[in-house]
Write an enzyme that holds these catalytic residues in place. Structure first.
Site, mmCIF file in Angstrom:
data_model
loop_
_atom_site.group_PDB
_atom_site.id
_atom_site.type_symbol
_atom_site.label_atom_id
_atom_site.label_comp_id
_atom_site.label_asym_id
_atom_site.label_seq_id
_atom_site.Cartn_x
_atom_site.Cartn_y
_atom_site.Cartn_z
ATOM 1 N N CYS A 44 0.860 -1.186 0.000
ATOM 2 C CA CYS A 44 0.000 0.000 0.000
ATOM 3 C C CYS A 44 0.897 1.238 0.000
ATOM 4 O O CYS A 44 1.636 1.466 0.966
ATOM 5 C CB CYS A 44 -0.914 -0.009 1.220
ATOM 6 N N HIS A 54 -2.397 -3.991 -10.900
ATOM 7 C CA HIS A 54 -3.074 -2.795 -11.404
ATOM 8 C C HIS A 54 -3.405 -2.933 -12.886
ATOM 9 O O HIS A 54 -2.583 -3.405 -13.668
ATOM 10 C CB HIS A 54 -2.194 -1.558 -11.223
ATOM 11 N N GLU A 93 -10.342 0.511 -6.092
ATOM 12 C CA GLU A 93 -9.381 -0.422 -5.507
ATOM 13 C C GLU A 93 -9.979 -1.794 -5.240
ATOM 14 O O GLU A 93 -11.111 -1.894 -4.753
ATOM 15 C CB GLU A 93 -8.843 0.140 -4.183
ATOM 16 N N CYS A 103 -4.302 6.301 -4.256
ATOM 17 C CA CYS A 103 -3.674 4.983 -4.313
ATOM 18 C C CYS A 103 -2.225 5.190 -4.764
ATOM 19 O O CYS A 103 -1.981 5.509 -5.932
ATOM 20 C CB CYS A 103 -4.435 4.078 -5.280
ATOM 21 N N GLY A 148 -1.043 2.701 -7.211
ATOM 22 C CA GLY A 148 -1.728 2.994 -8.474
ATOM 23 C C GLY A 148 -1.076 4.140 -9.222
ATOM 24 O O GLY A 148 -0.926 4.104 -10.451
HETATM 25 N N1 LIG Z 1 -6.515 -2.136 -2.436
HETATM 26 C C1 LIG Z 1 -5.159 -2.406 -2.739
HETATM 27 C C2 LIG Z 1 -4.237 -2.151 -1.603
HETATM 28 C C3 LIG Z 1 -4.168 -0.733 -1.164
HETATM 29 C C4 LIG Z 1 -3.460 0.157 -2.172
HETATM 30 C C5 LIG Z 1 -3.327 1.517 -1.611
HETATM 31 N N2 LIG Z 1 -4.476 2.327 -1.573
HETATM 32 C C6 LIG Z 1 -2.127 2.289 -2.112
HETATM 33 O O1 LIG Z 1 -2.019 3.466 -1.745
HETATM 34 O O2 LIG Z 1 -1.252 1.742 -2.774
HETATM 35 C C7 LIG Z 1 -5.001 -3.865 -3.171
HETATM 36 O O3 LIG Z 1 -5.812 -4.723 -2.803
HETATM 37 O O4 LIG Z 1 -4.025 -4.157 -3.881
#
Ligand SMILES: N[C@@H](CCC[C@H](N)C(=O)O)C(=O)O
Length: 224
Positions: free
Chosen positions: A14, A104, A158, A167, A170
């Site tokens: 994250c 992603h 997400e 993210c 992301g």
């Molecule tokens: N939901 C994501 C994990 C969290 C990513 C996050 N918000 C970030 O800032 O990178 C997943 O399940 O991969």
């Protein structure tokens, strides 16, 4: 660092979380200006608190091999899935697959036209991408509007969390995908709903570096 999505699933990494963790640790210990090593399910990450209070993180080398992301879309070149067509909700989207430890799908166009963020209906589209059969581990999806090769705007759905304000992984994936698609340069500002992040994909060692803020928003105790 371990992270739990709001649906209870555990992602590998994250980007927002690691900036917050580093800033919080620096606040607790008074170690401003320090660099840390943080073990995650995606490997060792290295956040550093900069003199202006921002946090810069070495996010490692992106994984681009389609099956390793993982996606089952046909590779377009050298095992990578770059600007591959995918039909979702009656439209054709171009998808580039990038893993920053977590998976992603980066989307720059719909039906051959560049994305306009204001036209994206995230609550209806997001789940269709997240649970698409081509994404065996589900996926985080970023929709990207390009202002110029050094500046984009994005919105994100997400995996395991839905629509969020930012993210970090992301934003990194977007710049990697944009470079691979020939749309972005290796240094790029990414405007997220929660604020901007500066991303650099190094030519020297192929590591991605993310720089952005982390602010204390509340303090409290949890009674499990
Ligand atoms: N939901 C994501 C994990 C969290 C990513 C996050 N918000 C970030 O800032 O990178 C997943 O399940 O991969």
């Amino acid at each position: 660092m371990r992270v739990i999505n709001s649906d209870g699933s555990e992602p590998e990494m994250c980007g927002n979380g690691i900036r917050c963790l580093a800033k919080f640790y620096a606040m607790l210990t008074g170690n401003g200006g320090s660099r840390y090593k943080v073990h995650t399910l995606a490997g060792l990450m290295e956040p550093e608190i900069l003199p202006d209070g921002q946090v810069r993180v070495d996010m490692g080398v992106p994984v681009l091999d389609g099956p390793s992301v993982p996606v089952t879309l046909s590779p377009t070149s050298d095992g990578m899935v770059v600007a591959q067509e995918l039909e979702v909700a009656g439209s054709e989207w171009t998808v580039t697959a990038v893993s920053m430890g977590n998976p992603h799908a980066v989307v720059f166009s719909r039906d051959g036209k560049p994305i306009k963020i204001d036209d994206i209906d995230l609550p209806s589209l997001g789940p269709s991408f997240e649970n698409h059969q081509e994404f065996p581990a589900r996926i985080n999806t970023e929709f990207v509007e390009v202002y110029n090769p050094n500046h984009v705007r994005m919105c994100v759905w997400e995996r395991g969390a839905g629509m969020t304000m930012a993210c970090g992984t992301g934003a990194c994936a977007i710049v990697v995908a944009g470079v691979l698609e020939g749309k972005l340069e290796r240094r790029c500002r990414v405007d997220l709903p929660g604020g901007p992040l500066d991303i650099e994909w190094s030519t020297e060692d192929s590591h991605v570096f993310m720089t952005g803020p982390a602010e204390l928003s509340f303090a409290g105790t949890v009674n499990p």
